[in-house]
Design a protein around this motif. Sequence first.
Motif, PDB file in Angstrom:
ATOM      1  N   LYS A  65       0.872  -1.319   0.099  1.00  0.00           N
ATOM      2  CA  LYS A  65      -0.129   0.020   0.062  1.00  0.00           C
ATOM      3  C   LYS A  65       0.798   1.070  -0.085  1.00  0.00           C
ATOM      4  CE  LYS A  65      -3.877   2.120   2.545  1.00  0.00           C
ATOM      5  NZ  LYS A  65      -4.759   1.850   3.761  1.00  0.00           N
ATOM      6  N   GLU A 113       2.040   2.108  -3.356  1.00  0.00           N
ATOM      7  CA  GLU A 113       0.810   2.175  -4.195  1.00  0.00           C
ATOM      8  C   GLU A 113       1.042   0.773  -5.140  1.00  0.00           C
ATOM      9  OE1 GLU A 113       1.044   5.923  -5.984  1.00  0.00           O
ATOM     10  OE2 GLU A 113       0.526   6.819  -4.159  1.00  0.00           O
ATOM     11  N   ASP A 122      -0.916  -2.560  -6.414  1.00  0.00           N
ATOM     12  CA  ASP A 122      -2.042  -3.390  -6.455  1.00  0.00           C
ATOM     13  C   ASP A 122      -1.865  -4.716  -5.775  1.00  0.00           C
ATOM     14  OD1 ASP A 122      -4.435  -4.987  -7.045  1.00  0.00           O
ATOM     15  OD2 ASP A 122      -4.792  -3.991  -8.630  1.00  0.00           O
TER      16      ASP A 122
END
Length: 609
Positions: free
Chosen positions: A574, A577, A579
């Motif tokens: 996270k 960034e 997925d």
Amino acid sequence: MTANYDETAKVILSNVGGKENVLSLTHCATRLRFTLKDYGKVQQSQFDNLPIVMKALKTGGQYQVVIGPKVTDVYETLTQFVGDLGTAEGESSAEPQEKKKISDRLLSTISAIFTPYINILAAVGVLKGLVVLLQMTQVIDEASFVFAVLNALSSGVFTLLPIFIAITAADKFKVSRYTAVALAAALIFPLTSADFPSEVVMGAFTIPLKIYGGAVLPTVFAVYFLAHVEKWMKKIIPQVAALVFVPTFSLLITGFIVFALIGPLANYIGIGIANGYAWLYELSPTISGGLLAGIGQFFVIFGVHWGIIPIGQINTQVLGFDTIMAMFMSAVFGQFGAVVGSIATAKNRDERQISISAAVSAFFGITEPALYGVNVKKKYPFIAGCIGAAVGGALTGFFRVKLYGFAPVLNVFMLGMFNGPESKMIYEVIAISATFIIAAGLTILIGKRQNSKEDELSNVSEKISTNLFNPVKGNVINLEKVNDDVFSTKMMGNGFAVIPENGEIYSPIAGTIKSIFPTKHAIIIQSETGTEALIHMGLDTVSLNGEGFDILVKEGQQVSEKTQIANIDLDFFKQKEIDDTIIVVFPENNELQVDVRESILSAQERIFA
């Protein structure tokens, strides 16, 4: 009958951009051939969803829609909606600014001139073969009424071929049909009178006159020149006198120039083409036959075989025989044999019925249903057909088989035309028999192995599907929802994905760890049946170079659904960034259908509903 195709015709017309986008429409034995103002308006994807359409493609300066044997019915229905467009390719200001390539224009012209009466040429070819067989077997007296009528029916069209050419060439070049026919009749007339001189002398030149029976190039060039003369006459002759004097002066001017210059020159060009082909053929008839027959059906697929077929008529006119179509016959029987082989290897009733229907068409010399409906779609029958054709074509060349006539559609009913002073029908029978046997045999052999492999994969898939487990607690989704085209379009194979709630990753199948990627973002597990599963942890995680991954297994280690194979740091993902979707795919098993129940599942739960 045409009422049955009203809806089909409307859809086809809509898919090519509507009536206003159509400049001309013709058809051959299996295809609708459109010339369009704007090819960008074609809705290609819609053709793919139309059951009656085997293939639709832009080639040879036209948009061709392959229908098969029902093409005449569809064409007749279409003409009710588009009206009389003629068969010529539009040359008005409405035509697009895009300049066509010379090759496309040439192929478009040839197909527009020959395809409208292809069925007639095929029909008289069958009659010609029958006449030759009657002569060979001496079943009836050659002086009898029956034989005389059959001979007239089978020979008349080829002698008077310039009349047919004049009609379609007139439509193509936008000149009066009747003036063009009058010109063609003048070219043929010397053959009808024994008193008419065979040649005349003009100064130092001798001009032949009795050379235009069955003439192709002289007629085409004559009508093309006539179109320009007629257009000129319409400009300079007053409207009040145009009805009579436009055709009068058009014929007068064109006639003298054609007989004195254009006709003899075109005839010499035809002789040059025939002799040039003969020279290439004589370099090695066996190799020539093998090459042409082996790749012959590629020309059909792309709709450019009309660039070859007229050479057969030119050869017949100039040399008295043809070898190019003799070799091409093996190309036809190669695909016929392949589709017959596909009947034996069909996996279900529908596939078998399609193969039988296509085989019937191929037997009569129409191979498009076999090509598009079966052979090209399955690939290996097409290849088997080409291999068989190459062998048959090589035999045709080796035996120097000749075709004594013009046969644009090749089938067994034409075999009588292969018997002549320098050729025997039995040699062509041997060639096409070898072609058929090899093509059918290879198709059956490869097809049986293919079916066996597919059955094996299907069994493997069934076993995997009942023993496939969720690798991590989270929301299980179908691949189509993954935010990566490589996976969502199933380029990497079928499978499923999970949006994880934690980072504890378990093996989705029982098997052996085959490979761990150096960047730790992916692991390959091989099942007991040999099928490989790829577990891809996160999207674009290769860029992390192993950070955020803790791999808990080693290559060669045995695992089950209860074996935890990795920990991943979701918080780190996270922060970067990234997925964090976990993806499971089966790259080597296209038979596996993965339809998941989209819901929250715990790790180690079975995936399938």
